[in-house]
Motif scaffolding. Structure first.
Motif, PDB file in Angstrom:
ATOM      1  N   TYR A  75      -1.650  -9.970  -0.506  1.00  0.00           N
ATOM      2  CA  TYR A  75      -2.209  -8.781  -1.171  1.00  0.00           C
ATOM      3  C   TYR A  75      -2.293  -9.076  -2.663  1.00  0.00           C
ATOM      4  O   TYR A  75      -1.511  -9.870  -3.196  1.00  0.00           O
ATOM      5  CB  TYR A  75      -1.303  -7.558  -0.942  1.00  0.00           C
ATOM      6  CG  TYR A  75      -1.468  -6.896   0.404  1.00  0.00           C
ATOM      7  CD1 TYR A  75      -1.061  -7.533   1.579  1.00  0.00           C
ATOM      8  CD2 TYR A  75      -2.018  -5.623   0.507  1.00  0.00           C
ATOM      9  CE1 TYR A  75      -1.201  -6.915   2.818  1.00  0.00           C
ATOM     10  CE2 TYR A  75      -2.160  -4.990   1.738  1.00  0.00           C
ATOM     11  CZ  TYR A  75      -1.752  -5.641   2.889  1.00  0.00           C
ATOM     12  OH  TYR A  75      -1.892  -5.023   4.112  1.00  0.00           O
ATOM     13  N   GLU A  95       5.293  -5.168   8.719  1.00  0.00           N
ATOM     14  CA  GLU A  95       4.498  -3.984   8.386  1.00  0.00           C
ATOM     15  C   GLU A  95       5.180  -3.142   7.302  1.00  0.00           C
ATOM     16  O   GLU A  95       4.525  -2.578   6.426  1.00  0.00           O
ATOM     17  CB  GLU A  95       4.265  -3.157   9.657  1.00  0.00           C
ATOM     18  CG  GLU A  95       3.355  -1.960   9.506  1.00  0.00           C
ATOM     19  CD  GLU A  95       1.988  -2.260   8.877  1.00  0.00           C
ATOM     20  OE1 GLU A  95       1.481  -1.394   8.147  1.00  0.00           O
ATOM     21  OE2 GLU A  95       1.436  -3.361   9.091  1.00  0.00           O
ATOM     22  N   ARG A  96       6.511  -3.085   7.333  1.00  0.00           N
ATOM     23  CA  ARG A  96       7.224  -2.264   6.345  1.00  0.00           C
ATOM     24  C   ARG A  96       6.950  -2.756   4.915  1.00  0.00           C
ATOM     25  O   ARG A  96       6.745  -1.955   3.999  1.00  0.00           O
ATOM     26  CB  ARG A  96       8.731  -2.312   6.636  1.00  0.00           C
ATOM     27  CG  ARG A  96       9.517  -1.194   6.037  1.00  0.00           C
ATOM     28  CD  ARG A  96      10.983  -1.366   6.357  1.00  0.00           C
ATOM     29  NE  ARG A  96      11.333  -1.051   7.714  1.00  0.00           N
ATOM     30  CZ  ARG A  96      11.675   0.171   8.135  1.00  0.00           C
ATOM     31  NH1 ARG A  96      11.690   1.177   7.282  1.00  0.00           N
ATOM     32  NH2 ARG A  96      11.993   0.377   9.382  1.00  0.00           N
ATOM     33  N   SER A  97       6.935  -4.064   4.748  1.00  0.00           N
ATOM     34  CA  SER A  97       6.669  -4.615   3.419  1.00  0.00           C
ATOM     35  C   SER A  97       5.200  -4.409   3.024  1.00  0.00           C
ATOM     36  O   SER A  97       4.891  -4.109   1.859  1.00  0.00           O
ATOM     37  CB  SER A  97       7.024  -6.104   3.388  1.00  0.00           C
ATOM     38  OG  SER A  97       6.951  -6.586   2.082  1.00  0.00           O
ATOM     39  N   GLN A  98       4.297  -4.535   3.994  1.00  0.00           N
ATOM     40  CA  GLN A  98       2.881  -4.317   3.680  1.00  0.00           C
ATOM     41  C   GLN A  98       2.614  -2.861   3.299  1.00  0.00           C
ATOM     42  O   GLN A  98       1.722  -2.568   2.505  1.00  0.00           O
ATOM     43  CB  GLN A  98       2.009  -4.734   4.861  1.00  0.00           C
ATOM     44  CG  GLN A  98       2.000  -6.251   5.049  1.00  0.00           C
ATOM     45  CD  GLN A  98       1.194  -6.687   6.252  1.00  0.00           C
ATOM     46  OE1 GLN A  98      -0.005  -6.432   6.321  1.00  0.00           O
ATOM     47  NE2 GLN A  98       1.836  -7.348   7.188  1.00  0.00           N
ATOM     48  N   LYS A  99       3.415  -1.945   3.843  1.00  0.00           N
ATOM     49  CA  LYS A  99       3.257  -0.541   3.435  1.00  0.00           C
ATOM     50  C   LYS A  99       3.605  -0.365   1.955  1.00  0.00           C
ATOM     51  O   LYS A  99       2.964   0.398   1.244  1.00  0.00           O
ATOM     52  CB  LYS A  99       4.135   0.370   4.305  1.00  0.00           C
ATOM     53  CG  LYS A  99       3.500   0.685   5.645  1.00  0.00           C
ATOM     54  CD  LYS A  99       4.437   1.442   6.550  1.00  0.00           C
ATOM     55  CE  LYS A  99       4.505   2.915   6.254  1.00  0.00           C
ATOM     56  NZ  LYS A  99       5.327   3.646   7.256  1.00  0.00           N
ATOM     57  N   VAL A 100       4.621  -1.092   1.488  1.00  0.00           N
ATOM     58  CA  VAL A 100       4.955  -1.042   0.054  1.00  0.00           C
ATOM     59  C   VAL A 100       3.761  -1.561  -0.755  1.00  0.00           C
ATOM     60  O   VAL A 100       3.348  -0.947  -1.746  1.00  0.00           O
ATOM     61  CB  VAL A 100       6.229  -1.863  -0.264  1.00  0.00           C
ATOM     62  CG1 VAL A 100       6.532  -1.815  -1.753  1.00  0.00           C
ATOM     63  CG2 VAL A 100       7.427  -1.362   0.540  1.00  0.00           C
ATOM     64  N   THR A 128       9.198   0.844  -3.806  1.00  0.00           N
ATOM     65  CA  THR A 128       7.917   1.150  -4.449  1.00  0.00           C
ATOM     66  C   THR A 128       8.136   1.540  -5.912  1.00  0.00           C
ATOM     67  O   THR A 128       7.406   1.085  -6.807  1.00  0.00           O
ATOM     68  CB  THR A 128       7.201   2.277  -3.681  1.00  0.00           C
ATOM     69  OG1 THR A 128       6.951   1.812  -2.347  1.00  0.00           O
ATOM     70  CG2 THR A 128       5.890   2.646  -4.326  1.00  0.00           C
ATOM     71  N   ARG A 169       0.618  -1.570  -0.012  1.00  0.00           N
ATOM     72  CA  ARG A 169      -0.494  -0.601  -0.023  1.00  0.00           C
ATOM     73  C   ARG A 169      -0.152   0.620  -0.871  1.00  0.00           C
ATOM     74  O   ARG A 169      -1.017   1.153  -1.569  1.00  0.00           O
ATOM     75  CB  ARG A 169      -0.863  -0.210   1.408  1.00  0.00           C
ATOM     76  CG  ARG A 169      -1.483  -1.378   2.191  1.00  0.00           C
ATOM     77  CD  ARG A 169      -2.132  -0.919   3.479  1.00  0.00           C
ATOM     78  NE  ARG A 169      -1.173  -0.488   4.471  1.00  0.00           N
ATOM     79  CZ  ARG A 169      -0.633  -1.267   5.415  1.00  0.00           C
ATOM     80  NH1 ARG A 169      -0.964  -2.556   5.491  1.00  0.00           N
ATOM     81  NH2 ARG A 169       0.214  -0.785   6.289  1.00  0.00           N
ATOM     82  N   ARG A 170       1.126   1.048  -0.846  1.00  0.00           N
ATOM     83  CA  ARG A 170       1.525   2.189  -1.703  1.00  0.00           C
ATOM     84  C   ARG A 170       1.322   1.866  -3.178  1.00  0.00           C
ATOM     85  O   ARG A 170       1.069   2.746  -3.992  1.00  0.00           O
ATOM     86  CB  ARG A 170       2.991   2.557  -1.443  1.00  0.00           C
ATOM     87  CG  ARG A 170       3.194   3.447  -0.229  1.00  0.00           C
ATOM     88  CD  ARG A 170       4.597   4.020  -0.192  1.00  0.00           C
ATOM     89  NE  ARG A 170       5.567   3.084   0.308  1.00  0.00           N
ATOM     90  CZ  ARG A 170       5.913   2.969   1.601  1.00  0.00           C
ATOM     91  NH1 ARG A 170       5.374   3.763   2.513  1.00  0.00           N
ATOM     92  NH2 ARG A 170       6.805   2.087   1.992  1.00  0.00           N
TER      93      ARG A 170
END
Ligand SMILES: CC(C)(COP(=O)(O)OP(=O)(O)OC[C@H]1O[C@@H](n2cnc3c(N)ncnc32)[C@H](O)[C@@H]1OP(=O)(O)O)[C@@H](O)C(=O)NCCC(=O)NCCS
Length: 161
Positions: A149, A113-118, A85, A120-121
């Protein structure tokens, strides 16, 4: 990193070391030519390779615009520290503020999901109507379905870090 199946879980396969060396050389050429592309991530207090962060042109016939992406890949022992991030934030500030890019996308397998969390952060947002089947991944493959995204330059001030 690219030969580690944990890192490559959401890609079609691992990449052998020799091929990674060739790719690194092409990435270095791209950075010199364009001034953006695939950067090596380094920690402030610990020089050496800690992953890659991309702000790069998308070179294939993608079903969306703009064809410019932000991306990340780190060795497993660097996960869970906020480095992806922080590195992506710095790269996005650079392309928005210095290179006047207006918008970038990020894409990954719907199950990553781990990459999508980045994403969204970073303040990136997803419209499910942008989701797509990746054309270079075989029909029926579990990671074929991808999410998209987006982040516009107007949100540069809200980037973390
Ligand atoms: C996707 C990937 C880069 C995410 O790495 P990551 O380390 O989880 O992401 P970040 O650098 O944003 O770190 C955030 C995590 O660090 C934690 N963290 C710990 N200390 C922190 C700190 N000081 N500051 C910020 N976050 C911190 C956060 O809580 C968060 O953990 P959580 O997700 O369990 O809540 C990594 O899993 C990877 O390289 N995967 C393989 C390649 C890949 O799939 N790339 C994307 C394909 S498009």
């Amino acid at each position: 990193m690219n030969a580690d199946p944990r890192v490559m879980e959401f890609f079609v396969g691992t990449t052998p070391k020799e091929r990674s060396r060739e790719q690194a050389s092409l990435m270095r050429d791209g950075l010199q030519r364009d001034g953006y592309g695939w950067f090596v991530l380094e920690l402030r207090d610990e020089p050496g390779f800690a992953g890659v962060i991309a702000v790069a042109d998308i070179g294939w016939d993608a079903p969306f615009e703009p064809r410019r992406e932000v991306g990340w890949r780190l060795p497993v022992d660097r996960w869970g520290n906020g480095y992806a991030t922080e590195g992506a934030s710095a790269a996005l500030r650079y392309v928005f503020n210095e290179l006047s890019w207006h918008e970038v996308v990020a894409m990954t397998a719907a199950s990553n999901e781990r990459s999508q969390k980045v994403m969204r952060r970073l303040g990136m947002t997803r419209n499910p109507t942008d989701d797509f089947d990746h054309p270079s991944i075989p029909d029926g493959h579990p990671i074929r379905r991808h999410v998209l995204y987006r982040l516009r330059s107007a949100y540069v001030h809200a980037l973390p870090g």
